[in-house]
Design a protein around this motif. Structure first.
Motif, short mmCIF file in Angstrom:
data_model
loop_
_atom_site.label_atom_id
_atom_site.label_comp_id
_atom_site.label_asym_id
_atom_site.label_seq_id
_atom_site.Cartn_x
_atom_site.Cartn_y
_atom_site.Cartn_z
N LEU A 33 1.81 28.96 -4.40
CA LEU A 33 2.19 27.55 -4.52
C LEU A 33 2.44 27.17 -5.99
O LEU A 33 3.46 26.55 -6.31
CB LEU A 33 1.11 26.65 -3.94
N VAL A 34 1.55 27.58 -6.88
CA VAL A 34 1.71 27.25 -8.30
C VAL A 34 2.95 27.95 -8.87
O VAL A 34 3.77 27.31 -9.55
CB VAL A 34 0.44 27.61 -9.10
N ALA A 35 3.10 29.24 -8.59
CA ALA A 35 4.25 29.98 -9.11
C ALA A 35 5.55 29.40 -8.56
O ALA A 35 6.53 29.23 -9.29
CB ALA A 35 4.13 31.46 -8.75
N GLY A 36 5.57 29.10 -7.27
CA GLY A 36 6.77 28.53 -6.66
C GLY A 36 7.10 27.15 -7.20
O GLY A 36 8.27 26.84 -7.46
N ALA A 37 6.08 26.32 -7.40
CA ALA A 37 6.32 24.97 -7.92
C ALA A 37 6.86 25.02 -9.34
O ALA A 37 7.79 24.29 -9.69
CB ALA A 37 5.04 24.15 -7.87
N VAL A 38 6.32 25.90 -10.18
CA VAL A 38 6.81 26.04 -11.55
C VAL A 38 8.25 26.54 -11.54
O VAL A 38 9.11 26.05 -12.28
CB VAL A 38 5.90 26.99 -12.36
N LEU A 39 8.54 27.52 -10.68
CA LEU A 39 9.90 28.07 -10.59
C LEU A 39 10.88 27.03 -10.07
O LEU A 39 12.00 26.91 -10.59
CB LEU A 39 9.89 29.30 -9.67
N CYS A 144 5.97 29.74 1.79
CA CYS A 144 5.05 30.80 2.24
C CYS A 144 3.58 30.47 1.92
O CYS A 144 2.68 30.99 2.56
CB CYS A 144 5.42 32.13 1.59
N ALA A 145 3.36 29.61 0.93
CA ALA A 145 2.00 29.26 0.53
C ALA A 145 1.34 28.26 1.47
O ALA A 145 0.12 28.19 1.55
CB ALA A 145 2.01 28.70 -0.88
N LEU A 146 2.14 27.47 2.20
CA LEU A 146 1.56 26.38 3.00
C LEU A 146 0.66 26.86 4.14
O LEU A 146 -0.46 26.34 4.28
CB LEU A 146 2.68 25.48 3.52
N PRO A 148 -1.18 29.74 4.57
CA PRO A 148 -2.48 30.23 4.12
C PRO A 148 -3.37 29.14 3.53
O PRO A 148 -4.59 29.19 3.68
CB PRO A 148 -2.13 31.26 3.04
N LEU A 149 -2.77 28.15 2.89
CA LEU A 149 -3.59 27.07 2.35
C LEU A 149 -4.21 26.23 3.47
O LEU A 149 -5.34 25.79 3.37
CB LEU A 149 -2.75 26.17 1.44
N ARG A 150 -3.46 26.02 4.53
CA ARG A 150 -3.96 25.19 5.64
C ARG A 150 -4.93 25.94 6.54
O ARG A 150 -5.97 25.44 6.93
CB ARG A 150 -2.77 24.65 6.44
N PHE A 151 -4.57 27.19 6.90
CA PHE A 151 -5.36 27.93 7.90
C PHE A 151 -6.18 29.07 7.32
O PHE A 151 -6.95 29.69 8.04
CB PHE A 151 -4.43 28.49 8.98
N GLY A 152 -5.98 29.41 6.05
CA GLY A 152 -6.74 30.52 5.47
C GLY A 152 -6.26 31.88 5.91
O GLY A 152 -6.95 32.87 5.74
N ARG A 153 -5.05 31.94 6.45
CA ARG A 153 -4.46 33.22 6.84
C ARG A 153 -2.95 33.08 6.88
O ARG A 153 -2.44 31.99 7.14
CB ARG A 153 -4.97 33.68 8.19
N PRO A 154 -2.23 34.14 6.57
CA PRO A 154 -0.77 34.09 6.66
C PRO A 154 -0.31 34.27 8.10
O PRO A 154 -1.04 34.77 8.94
CB PRO A 154 -0.32 35.25 5.78
N PHE A 155 0.90 33.87 8.37
CA PHE A 155 1.51 34.05 9.69
C PHE A 155 2.82 34.80 9.51
O PHE A 155 3.49 34.66 8.50
CB PHE A 155 1.81 32.70 10.35
#
Length: 194
Positions: A33-39, A144-146, A148-155
């Motif tokens: 999220l941080v890397a994507g927001a800065v980019l 892609c960060a959303l 894992p931030l919400r559910f604690g796991r990637p989909f």
């Protein structure tokens, strides 16, 4: 006998579905999220200036060639930088202390856009496509960060137990990636050609 550690409860989503957390997924989500927001922020500013949507459009006239020393602990290297004059298209702004990495060897003026803070962005298709590449890659990282931030796991996009908004976010991420690849390849090809 208990270990003293609290057991992690699965996160529940819509319709009471339980999603088991994966260790490190939230930290990866924060990093993405941080890397994507800065980019996205940096590329958005660069794209707006390179296309002339923001800043002052004009021309850079190269007058002198300068060798700039870069370096640090790993050693030193030099690169060529051009010093010259910027003149806005409307004639209101002139900067005789402008610097560009690509000055066109002084043969012809280079179309540029001057940002409010004094940086210059080259207004050429290759540079515009490079900023599109950055925007798309940043958008892909943010989307892609959303989950894992919400559910604690990637989909994965094909996970049948993923909520509908997660599947939509993954589609957006995929389209950002699809846009990113040709924009980056075209920017690289235009940079090599000239």
């Amino acid at each position: 006998m208990s270990s003293g550690r609290a057991s992690r409860k699965p996160v529940t989503g819509p319709a009471g579905r339980a999603y088991a957390r994966k260790p490190g997924a939230r930290m990866g989500g924060v990093f993405a999220l941080v890397a994507g927001a800065v980019l996205v922020l940096a590329s958005g500013i660069g794209f707006a200036c390179a296309t002339g949507l923001a800043g002052t459009p004009g021309s850079f006239y190269a007058e002198r060639r300068e060798q700039v020393i870069d370096g640090g602990r790993g050693g030193y290297a030099t690169h060529t930088e051009w010093g010259g004059t910027f003149r806005s298209d409307d004639g209101k702004v002139t900067d005789s202390h402008a610097h560009l990495d690509e000055g066109g060897a002084g043969e012809a003026p280079v179309p540029v856009t001057r940002a409010a803070w004094g940086d210059y962005y080259i207004a050429k298709p290759g540079y515009v496509l490079g900023w599109v590449w950055g925007l798309s890659l940043g958008g892909c990282l943010v989307t892609c960060a959303l989950p894992p931030l919400r559910f604690g796991r990637p989909f994965r996009p094909s996970d049948p137990d993923a909520p509908a908004w997660v599947r939509n976010v993954m589609r957006v991420s995929l389209w950002c990636l699809v846009t990113c690849a040709p924009a980056g390849a075209a920017a690289l090809a235009l940079a090599v050609v000239g």
